[in-house]
Scaffold this motif. Structure first.
Motif, PDB file in Angstrom:
ATOM      1  N   ASN A 142       3.588  14.778   5.302  1.00 28.26           N
ATOM      2  CA  ASN A 142       3.012  13.610   5.970  1.00 28.26           C
ATOM      3  C   ASN A 142       2.362  12.671   4.955  1.00 28.26           C
ATOM      4  OD1 ASN A 142       2.479  12.012   8.228  1.00 28.26           O
ATOM      5  ND2 ASN A 142       0.443  12.906   8.505  1.00 28.26           N
ATOM      6  N   TRP A 143       3.062  12.450   3.843  1.00 21.97           N
ATOM      7  CA  TRP A 143       2.553  11.572   2.790  1.00 21.97           C
ATOM      8  C   TRP A 143       3.000  10.138   3.109  1.00 21.97           C
ATOM      9  CZ3 TRP A 143      -0.530  13.057  -1.279  1.00 21.97           C
ATOM     10  CH2 TRP A 143      -0.779  12.098  -2.255  1.00 21.97           C
ATOM     11  N   PRO A 144       2.074   9.201   3.235  1.00 26.56           N
ATOM     12  CA  PRO A 144       2.451   7.830   3.646  1.00 26.56           C
ATOM     13  C   PRO A 144       3.111   7.047   2.519  1.00 26.56           C
ATOM     14  CG  PRO A 144       0.096   7.946   3.209  1.00 26.56           C
ATOM     15  CD  PRO A 144       0.621   9.347   3.033  1.00 26.56           C
TER      16      PRO A 144
ATOM     17  N   GLN B 110       9.224   7.861   3.487  1.00 24.42           N
ATOM     18  CA  GLN B 110       8.947   8.054   4.912  1.00 24.42           C
ATOM     19  C   GLN B 110       8.945   6.718   5.652  1.00 24.42           C
ATOM     20  OE1 GLN B 110       5.825  10.613   7.666  1.00 24.42           O
ATOM     21  NE2 GLN B 110       5.215  10.052   5.619  1.00 24.42           N
ATOM     22  N   LEU B 111       8.407   5.669   5.000  1.00 23.84           N
ATOM     23  CA  LEU B 111       8.384   4.349   5.633  1.00 23.84           C
ATOM     24  C   LEU B 111       9.804   3.835   5.894  1.00 23.84           C
ATOM     25  CD1 LEU B 111       6.771   1.809   6.508  1.00 23.84           C
ATOM     26  CD2 LEU B 111       7.039   0.979   4.162  1.00 23.84           C
ATOM     27  N   PHE B 112      10.692   4.046   4.908  1.00 20.43           N
ATOM     28  CA  PHE B 112      12.066   3.559   5.077  1.00 20.43           C
ATOM     29  C   PHE B 112      12.736   4.225   6.279  1.00 20.43           C
ATOM     30  CE2 PHE B 112      16.574   3.153   4.260  1.00 20.43           C
ATOM     31  CZ  PHE B 112      16.690   1.885   3.737  1.00 20.43           C
ATOM     32  N   VAL B 113      12.545   5.535   6.420  1.00 23.19           N
ATOM     33  CA  VAL B 113      13.147   6.245   7.553  1.00 23.19           C
ATOM     34  C   VAL B 113      12.569   5.746   8.874  1.00 23.19           C
ATOM     35  CG1 VAL B 113      13.444   8.507   8.633  1.00 23.19           C
ATOM     36  CG2 VAL B 113      13.631   8.281   6.154  1.00 23.19           C
ATOM     37  N   GLN B 114      11.243   5.585   8.924  1.00 21.01           N
ATOM     38  CA  GLN B 114      10.595   5.111  10.151  1.00 21.01           C
ATOM     39  C   GLN B 114      11.071   3.706  10.521  1.00 21.01           C
ATOM     40  OE1 GLN B 114       6.470   5.448   9.078  1.00 21.01           O
ATOM     41  NE2 GLN B 114       6.347   7.631   9.595  1.00 21.01           N
TER      42      GLN B 114
ATOM     43  N   PRO C  30       0.822  -1.231   0.000  1.00 19.13           N
ATOM     44  CA  PRO C  30       0.000   0.000   0.000  1.00 19.13           C
ATOM     45  C   PRO C  30       0.847   1.267   0.000  1.00 19.13           C
ATOM     46  CG  PRO C  30      -0.814  -1.574   1.613  1.00 19.13           C
ATOM     47  CD  PRO C  30       0.510  -2.087   1.154  1.00 19.13           C
ATOM     48  N   THR C  31       1.974   1.220   0.728  1.00 28.47           N
ATOM     49  CA  THR C  31       2.858   2.385   0.766  1.00 28.47           C
ATOM     50  C   THR C  31       3.480   2.638  -0.602  1.00 28.47           C
ATOM     51  OG1 THR C  31       3.383   1.756   3.031  1.00 28.47           O
ATOM     52  CG2 THR C  31       4.779   3.425   2.018  1.00 28.47           C
ATOM     53  N   LEU C  32       3.842   1.551  -1.287  1.00 27.81           N
ATOM     54  CA  LEU C  32       4.398   1.691  -2.634  1.00 27.81           C
ATOM     55  C   LEU C  32       3.376   2.341  -3.568  1.00 27.81           C
ATOM     56  CD1 LEU C  32       6.558   1.143  -4.768  1.00 27.81           C
ATOM     57  CD2 LEU C  32       5.618  -1.170  -5.036  1.00 27.81           C
ATOM     58  N   GLY C  33       2.107   1.954  -3.424  1.00 25.41           N
ATOM     59  CA  GLY C  33       1.059   2.569  -4.254  1.00 25.41           C
ATOM     60  C   GLY C  33       0.950   4.064  -4.002  1.00 25.41           C
ATOM     61  N   ASN C  34       1.029   4.481  -2.741  1.00 25.78           N
ATOM     62  CA  ASN C  34       0.964   5.915  -2.421  1.00 25.78           C
ATOM     63  C   ASN C  34       2.141   6.677  -3.031  1.00 25.78           C
ATOM     64  OD1 ASN C  34      -1.271   5.277  -0.889  1.00 25.78           O
ATOM     65  ND2 ASN C  34      -0.124   5.152   1.026  1.00 25.78           N
TER      66      ASN C  34
END
Length: 322
Positions: free
Chosen positions: A263-265, A269-273, A93-97
């Motif tokens: 704040n775009w999912p 951003q996921l990689f950093v988190q 889902p994150t890849l889609g965003n």
């Protein structure tokens, strides 16, 4: 062409295998390694040992790698260490965003930059050329996060024209709301990408327009429009295609700073988190997806060379100009 594609695909698989081995080894060689996630205050060594055993982290590293590789080949990236959630449910889902945001900005930047660069090369030091230089300087020198904050302060907080952040408003998921939220982050990314593509396309066209065969075409009285679009443009696009092939992984990897500001999912951003959370299974999944896109981008660039320039033949000797 068929033989070339088969050879490149086999080479790509070897590259991906080596990337997976190196990435897996580096993660386990990092201070603490994956087991450091269990080193929390209040967790006894016995509980840590049980948790590591349940996740297979107490096995030899080669065995862990083979288990992970087997799962990945079946389309399963494993589970997160903390919450035991399927990694695929987090990553896809994150890849889609990210694809929604990055593809839109990438395509818009190309649609603006390439025609602008071509026109600037034919009107050197004219108004459009000077304006392109200014845009290029701004795009190269302005940090994306700072430009994003400026847009938020003026268009979101002061004027209220666009939302400050997020991908959707609360309770809404329609296309119009999505486009409304995309305006500011896409503007940031378009400016950043526009600067590079504009410079590449202009410089490449200027180099080709000064070639002997172009001067010969002009001396024969060929109309200028035909000289530019039929004789010069195809050769000028080859360096641009190279850059596009190298930039393709960025479309998947996302823009961590821009995604963080708005704040775009997305993937960035996921990689950093996940890096701060030491969720190595998620990091490995993202790394392999980006590596696959690097290989795919280079393969597509080679194929486009042969389409754009008939002198480039993809044969037994590889991509070569004849």
């Amino acid at each position: 062409m068929g033989e070339y594609l088969v050879r490149r695909i086999l080479q790509s698989l070897l590259v991906l295998f080596l990337v997976s081995v190196v990435s897996f080894a580096l993660i386990h060689a990092a201070p603490g390694g994956p087991t450091a996630i269990f080193l929390r205050p209040g967790v006894s060594p016995e509980v840590q040992r049980i948790q590591a055993h349940n996740l297979g982290l107490d096995r030899p590293v080669p065995i862990q790698y083979l288990n992970w590789l087997g799962l990945m080949l079946r389309g399963n990236f494993g589970y997160t260490f903390k919450n035991h959630l399927p990694v695929a449910q987090i990553v896809w889902p994150t890849l889609g965003n990210t694809l929604i945001l990055m593809t839109t900005s990438w395509v818009l930047a190309l649609l603006i930059a390439i025609p602008w660069g071509i026109y600037s090369s034919t009107r050197q030091y004219g108004l459009a050329d000077n304006a392109g230089s200014v845009v290029g300087y701004i795009g190269f020198s302005m940090p994306a996060f700072w430009f994003g904050i400026l847009l938020q302060m003026f268009f979101a907080l002061k004027l209220g024209w666009f939302p400050l952040s997020d991908m959707h408003s609360m309770g809404r998921s329609d296309l119009g709301d999505l486009v409304w939220h995309m305006v500011l982050p896409v503007t940031v990314l378009v400016l950043i990408n526009l600067a590079g593509y504009l410079k590449y396309s202009r410089a490449s066209m200027l180099e080709v327009l000064n070639q002997d065969y172009v001067r010969t075409a002009r001396a024969k009285g060929v109309p200028e429009r035909r000289v530019v679009f039929r004789h010069a443009l195809r050769n000028a696009l080859i360096p641009v295609v190279t850059v596009l092939g190298l930039d393709l992984p960025i479309v998947v990897a996302g823009a961590a700073l821009t995604e963080a500001v708005f704040n775009w999912p997305g993937m960035g951003q996921l990689f950093v988190q996940m890096a701060f959370a030491r969720e190595y299974s998620v990091l490995m999944a993202i790394t392999m997806i980006i590596a696959a896109m690097v290989v795919l981008g280079n393969l597509l660039a080679d194929i486009l060379y042969a389409i754009i320039d008939p002198r480039v033949q993809l044969g037994a000797g590889g991509a070569e100009a004849r």
